[in-house]
Design an enzyme around this catalytic site. Sequence first.
Site, PDB file in Angstrom:
ATOM      1  N   ASP A  29      -8.143   1.623  -4.517  1.00  0.00           N
ATOM      2  CA  ASP A  29      -7.501   2.266  -5.662  1.00  0.00           C
ATOM      3  C   ASP A  29      -8.523   2.401  -6.789  1.00  0.00           C
ATOM      4  O   ASP A  29      -9.297   1.487  -7.070  1.00  0.00           O
ATOM      5  CB  ASP A  29      -6.292   1.449  -6.124  1.00  0.00           C
ATOM      6  CG  ASP A  29      -5.392   2.240  -7.059  1.00  0.00           C
ATOM      7  OD1 ASP A  29      -4.263   2.577  -6.639  1.00  0.00           O
ATOM      8  OD2 ASP A  29      -5.815   2.536  -8.196  1.00  0.00           O
ATOM      9  N   ILE A  30      -8.515   3.542  -7.460  1.00  0.00           N
ATOM     10  CA  ILE A  30      -9.495   3.831  -8.514  1.00  0.00           C
ATOM     11  C   ILE A  30      -9.255   2.980  -9.770  1.00  0.00           C
ATOM     12  O   ILE A  30     -10.168   2.769 -10.567  1.00  0.00           O
ATOM     13  CB  ILE A  30      -9.473   5.342  -8.850  1.00  0.00           C
ATOM     14  CG1 ILE A  30     -10.782   5.812  -9.435  1.00  0.00           C
ATOM     15  CG2 ILE A  30      -8.295   5.693  -9.746  1.00  0.00           C
ATOM     16  CD1 ILE A  30     -10.909   7.334  -9.529  1.00  0.00           C
ATOM     17  N   ASN A  86       6.024   3.100  -4.315  1.00  0.00           N
ATOM     18  CA  ASN A  86       6.814   3.593  -5.439  1.00  0.00           C
ATOM     19  C   ASN A  86       7.437   4.935  -5.084  1.00  0.00           C
ATOM     20  O   ASN A  86       6.809   5.758  -4.414  1.00  0.00           O
ATOM     21  CB  ASN A  86       5.927   3.759  -6.679  1.00  0.00           C
ATOM     22  CG  ASN A  86       5.395   2.433  -7.182  1.00  0.00           C
ATOM     23  OD1 ASN A  86       6.112   1.427  -7.185  1.00  0.00           O
ATOM     24  ND2 ASN A  86       4.142   2.415  -7.600  1.00  0.00           N
ATOM     25  N   GLY A  92       7.535   4.594 -11.161  1.00  0.00           N
ATOM     26  CA  GLY A  92       6.155   4.776 -11.591  1.00  0.00           C
ATOM     27  C   GLY A  92       5.294   5.556 -10.622  1.00  0.00           C
ATOM     28  O   GLY A  92       4.069   5.474 -10.680  1.00  0.00           O
ATOM     29  N   GLN A  93       5.917   6.323  -9.730  1.00  0.00           N
ATOM     30  CA  GLN A  93       5.107   7.131  -8.811  1.00  0.00           C
ATOM     31  C   GLN A  93       4.400   8.232  -9.595  1.00  0.00           C
ATOM     32  O   GLN A  93       5.032   8.982 -10.342  1.00  0.00           O
ATOM     33  CB  GLN A  93       5.973   7.746  -7.703  1.00  0.00           C
ATOM     34  CG  GLN A  93       5.128   8.474  -6.663  1.00  0.00           C
ATOM     35  CD  GLN A  93       5.939   8.999  -5.476  1.00  0.00           C
ATOM     36  OE1 GLN A  93       7.166   8.930  -5.471  1.00  0.00           O
ATOM     37  NE2 GLN A  93       5.242   9.532  -4.485  1.00  0.00           N
ATOM     38  N   HIS A  99       2.175   6.781  -0.288  1.00  0.00           N
ATOM     39  CA  HIS A  99       1.105   5.786  -0.148  1.00  0.00           C
ATOM     40  C   HIS A  99       1.666   4.392  -0.249  1.00  0.00           C
ATOM     41  O   HIS A  99       2.628   4.142  -0.962  1.00  0.00           O
ATOM     42  CB  HIS A  99       0.016   6.008  -1.199  1.00  0.00           C
ATOM     43  CG  HIS A  99       0.522   6.148  -2.599  1.00  0.00           C
ATOM     44  ND1 HIS A  99       1.080   7.320  -3.067  1.00  0.00           N
ATOM     45  CD2 HIS A  99       0.582   5.277  -3.622  1.00  0.00           C
ATOM     46  CE1 HIS A  99       1.443   7.160  -4.329  1.00  0.00           C
ATOM     47  NE2 HIS A  99       1.172   5.926  -4.686  1.00  0.00           N
ATOM     48  N   LEU A 100       1.010   3.496   0.456  1.00  0.00           N
ATOM     49  CA  LEU A 100       1.367   2.091   0.442  1.00  0.00           C
ATOM     50  C   LEU A 100       0.265   1.361  -0.316  1.00  0.00           C
ATOM     51  O   LEU A 100      -0.908   1.436   0.055  1.00  0.00           O
ATOM     52  CB  LEU A 100       1.440   1.603   1.895  1.00  0.00           C
ATOM     53  CG  LEU A 100       2.172   0.339   2.250  1.00  0.00           C
ATOM     54  CD1 LEU A 100       3.585   0.319   1.675  1.00  0.00           C
ATOM     55  CD2 LEU A 100       2.199   0.203   3.769  1.00  0.00           C
ATOM     56  N   HIS A 101       0.669   0.691  -1.400  1.00  0.00           N
ATOM     57  CA  HIS A 101      -0.292  -0.138  -2.126  1.00  0.00           C
ATOM     58  C   HIS A 101      -0.403  -1.487  -1.416  1.00  0.00           C
ATOM     59  O   HIS A 101       0.623  -2.108  -1.116  1.00  0.00           O
ATOM     60  CB  HIS A 101       0.200  -0.432  -3.545  1.00  0.00           C
ATOM     61  CG  HIS A 101       0.342   0.755  -4.448  1.00  0.00           C
ATOM     62  ND1 HIS A 101      -0.575   1.053  -5.432  1.00  0.00           N
ATOM     63  CD2 HIS A 101       1.308   1.700  -4.541  1.00  0.00           C
ATOM     64  CE1 HIS A 101      -0.172   2.132  -6.099  1.00  0.00           C
ATOM     65  NE2 HIS A 101       0.967   2.543  -5.575  1.00  0.00           N
TER      66      HIS A 101
HETATM   67  P1  AMP Z   1       1.647   5.478  -7.733  1.00  0.00           P
HETATM   68  O1  AMP Z   1       1.756   5.153  -9.197  1.00  0.00           O
HETATM   69  O2  AMP Z   1       2.435   4.560  -6.851  1.00  0.00           O
HETATM   70  O3  AMP Z   1       1.903   6.929  -7.450  1.00  0.00           O
HETATM   71  O4  AMP Z   1       0.141   5.155  -7.356  1.00  0.00           O
HETATM   72  C1  AMP Z   1      -0.883   6.081  -7.450  1.00  0.00           C
HETATM   73  C2  AMP Z   1      -2.163   5.283  -7.370  1.00  0.00           C
HETATM   74  O5  AMP Z   1      -3.212   6.157  -7.063  1.00  0.00           O
HETATM   75  C3  AMP Z   1      -2.528   4.575  -8.677  1.00  0.00           C
HETATM   76  O6  AMP Z   1      -2.647   3.174  -8.439  1.00  0.00           O
HETATM   77  C4  AMP Z   1      -3.857   5.214  -9.054  1.00  0.00           C
HETATM   78  O7  AMP Z   1      -4.749   4.311  -9.654  1.00  0.00           O
HETATM   79  C5  AMP Z   1      -4.369   5.716  -7.728  1.00  0.00           C
HETATM   80  N1  AMP Z   1      -5.274   6.841  -7.779  1.00  0.00           N
HETATM   81  C6  AMP Z   1      -5.112   7.992  -8.470  1.00  0.00           C
HETATM   82  N2  AMP Z   1      -6.165   8.816  -8.258  1.00  0.00           N
HETATM   83  C7  AMP Z   1      -6.988   8.170  -7.400  1.00  0.00           C
HETATM   84  C8  AMP Z   1      -8.231   8.482  -6.793  1.00  0.00           C
HETATM   85  N3  AMP Z   1      -8.859   9.659  -7.028  1.00  0.00           N
HETATM   86  N4  AMP Z   1      -8.813   7.579  -5.975  1.00  0.00           N
HETATM   87  C9  AMP Z   1      -8.196   6.408  -5.734  1.00  0.00           C
HETATM   88  N5  AMP Z   1      -7.021   6.045  -6.265  1.00  0.00           N
HETATM   89  C10 AMP Z   1      -6.422   6.910  -7.088  1.00  0.00           C
END
Ligand code: AMP
Length: 113
Positions: A29-30, A86, A92-93, A99-101
Site C-alpha cells: 500500500d502506498i 471496505n 472508507g472505500q 481489494h483485500l487489505h
Molecule cells: P480503500 O480505502 O479500502 O479503497 O483502500 C484503497 C487503498 O489503496 C488505500 O489504502 C491507499 O493508500 C491505496 N492506494 C491508493 N493508490 C495506490 C497506489 N498507486 N499504489 C498503492 N496503493 C495505493
Amino acid sequence: MNCIFCDIIMKKRPAKILYEDDSVLAFEDINPQAPVHVLVIPKKHIPTSLDIEEEDLPLIGYLCRIAGNIAREKGIAERGFRLVMNCNREAGQTVFHLHLHVLGGRGMHWPPG
Ligand code: AMP
Ligand code: ZN
C-alpha cells in the site's frame, strides 16, 4: 476505464509488487497504516464486494489464501493480522477495484475505527 489498480495490473503505474499470477496481484500500500500493509487484488475489475458474481467465488477465496501467504512471508502470520475489505463510502472505500487489505505488525484495535 479509469482505474488506478487496473493501471497497476497493466504496469502503466508503478507499484512494489510482492506476488503476481494469472488472476491476482499483491503489492505494498502506498500509504501504509501498519508496519505491514499489503493489498491483494483480483486482476478482474470488480468494483466492490457487492459486485461479486457467482463465477467469482473461487477467486475471492483465492484472494484470502494469497493474503495468508503474504502474512507468512512477512512473518506476521502467527502473531496475527487483519484482512479488511471496505465497501462504499461509509466504510472508507476510495478505490473502486475490489481489494483485500493485509494489515499487521502491530496490535489491532477492536472495534475498528
Ligand atoms: P480503500 O480505502 O479500502 O479503497 O483502500 C484503497 C487503498 O489503496 C488505500 O489504502 C491507499 O493508500 C491505496 N492506494 C491508493 N493508490 C495506490 C497506489 N498507486 N499504489 C498503492 N496503493 C495505493
Ligand atoms: Zn480496476
